[in-house]
Design an enzyme around this catalytic site. Structure first.
Site, PDB file in Angstrom:
ATOM      1  N   ASP A  31     -18.622  16.698   1.098  1.00 29.45           N
ATOM      2  CA  ASP A  31     -19.238  16.947  -0.204  1.00 29.45           C
ATOM      3  C   ASP A  31     -19.829  15.651  -0.749  1.00 29.45           C
ATOM      4  OD1 ASP A  31     -18.594  19.609  -2.206  1.00 29.45           O
ATOM      5  OD2 ASP A  31     -19.573  17.869  -3.103  1.00 29.45           O
ATOM      6  N   TYR A 141     -35.153  29.048  -5.249  1.00 30.17           N
ATOM      7  CA  TYR A 141     -33.760  29.056  -4.788  1.00 30.17           C
ATOM      8  C   TYR A 141     -33.593  30.102  -3.678  1.00 30.17           C
ATOM      9  CZ  TYR A 141     -28.863  30.333  -4.621  1.00 30.17           C
ATOM     10  OH  TYR A 141     -27.610  30.659  -4.172  1.00 30.17           O
ATOM     11  N   ASP A 285     -35.311  37.648 -14.087  1.00 31.83           N
ATOM     12  CA  ASP A 285     -34.116  38.494 -13.919  1.00 31.83           C
ATOM     13  C   ASP A 285     -34.504  39.923 -13.540  1.00 31.83           C
ATOM     14  OD1 ASP A 285     -31.997  36.793 -14.352  1.00 31.83           O
ATOM     15  OD2 ASP A 285     -31.889  37.169 -16.511  1.00 31.83           O
TER      16      ASP A 285
END
Ligand code: UDP
Length: 329
Positions: A31, A141, A285
């Site tokens: 990470d 994304y 959305d």
């Protein structure tokens, strides 16, 4: 042999790491801590700090650890931000995983489980959504995740690296112990924001639009518990170890809940009135996203255990109540 969990200090990665360790696996967590938290990483996991885009570092990780499987969560995941900073998303999410696949190829590691998303579908044509439905992402994304899925397909063909892409719907909840949970900064997700209202950290929850073509006018989503998701990753990895072919699976509960439903259940679970104010729609959305997870249930033998929104929100509430400031506490 160990499982390399890239992004294992993040929300989903830390829960999968915990489940792997509880399942007797050896885990190396990689990470860069840009969005992850050291305290989210299980003490029995080996933590290596660095970035997937650092090829020398990655080479060292593969040289110094006996890795036979990789699970990749390392990504940025803010849809809105991806619209204004697409290159940040392609660099981190696409190029980062490209470097990972290069290292896997170099070191002969043949199995990867990849964290994908319902955002690969874009505006759905059918509900529930099937893995075979069209993928036309409406944001960078989703596009960056879909691009990785395609890259992995060619890496399978050329190098024999087998992949499982898991397309998550709305991941929610926390480990039942309340020890680890969701902690994003800034927080943009519905359930943690609602619970911040219950904690007195916000005055109200804004409902992003109540004029959608749904029964109560608010968006419908399919909420899946993070521990059920963790189970699916372990099943997917085991399937690859047994010689399973590359595949894509949806992971959801198959049931849709509106924003108003989520607020109502949260009121019940927390006992707080949680004031709600209707505000404008959020760009991008879709009105309704509900998964068909039949393929995962059949082919992975996946059995989601948290079947009600009450249970999902109750585990999230336990985490947020115990850690009102997330991992800072
Ligand atoms: N949402 C909302 N208010 C908020 C955050 C989210 O009304 O403060 C809505 C959002 O428009 C979507 C649903 O809640 O319909 C779930 O949003 P979230 O960001 O949690 O997940 P997404 O569906 O974007 O992956």
């Amino acid at each position: 042999m160990a499982v390399l969990v890239c992004g294992g200090a993040g929300y989903i990665g830390s829960h999968v790491t915990r489940a792997l360790i509880d399942n007797g696996e050896e885990v190396v967590v990689l990470d860069n801590l840009i969005t992850g938290h050291v305290d989210a990483v299980h003490e029995k996991a080996k933590l290596v700090l660095g970035d997937l885009k650092d090829e020398e570092f990655l080479d060292r990780v593969f040289r110094e650890n006996k890795i036979d499987g990789v699970i990749d969560f390392a990504a940025f995941s803010l849809v809105g931000e991806s619209m204004t900073e697409p290159l940040k998303y392609f660099e981190n999410n696409f190029y980062g995983t490209l470097c990972l696949l290069k290292a896997m190829q170099k070191h002969g590691v043949k199995n990867i489980v990849f964290s994908s998303t319902a955002a690969t579908y874009g505006e759905p044509e059918n509900i529930p959504i099937l893995e075979t439905d069209k993928t036309i992402p409406t944001n960078p994304y989703g596009e960056s995740k879909l691009a990785v899925e395609k890259m992995m397909k060619w890496c399978d063909q050329a190098y024999g690296i087998k992949f499982t892409a898991l397309r998550y719907f709305n991941v929610a909840g926390a480990h039942p112990s309340g020890d680890i949970g969701e902690d994003h900064s800034p927080e943009t997700h519905l359930i943690p924001i609602i619970l911040q209202v219950a904690l007195g950290k916000r005055d109200h929850i804004g409902i992003f639009g109540d004029d959608y073509p749904t029964a109560d006018g608010t968006c419908i989503r399919d909420y899946i518990h993070v521990m059920d998701l963790a189970d699916a990753h372990i099943l997917a990895l085991k399937r690859l170890y047994k010689g399973g072919d590359s595949a894509i699976f949806n992971l959801g509960n198959g049931e849709g809940f509106s924003v108003k439903d989520v607020i109502e259940v949260s009121r019940k679970v927390t006992g707080h009135p949680i004031p709600a104010v209707v505000s404008p729609r959020r760009a991008g959305d879709p009105a309704k996203l509900v998964a068909s997870s039949e393929k995962a249930i059949k082919e992975l033998n996946w059995k989601p255990k948290y079947n009600t929104l009450d249970e999902i929100i109750a585990t999230a509430w336990k985490w947020h109540k115990n850690h009102p400031n997330g991992y800072e506490d």
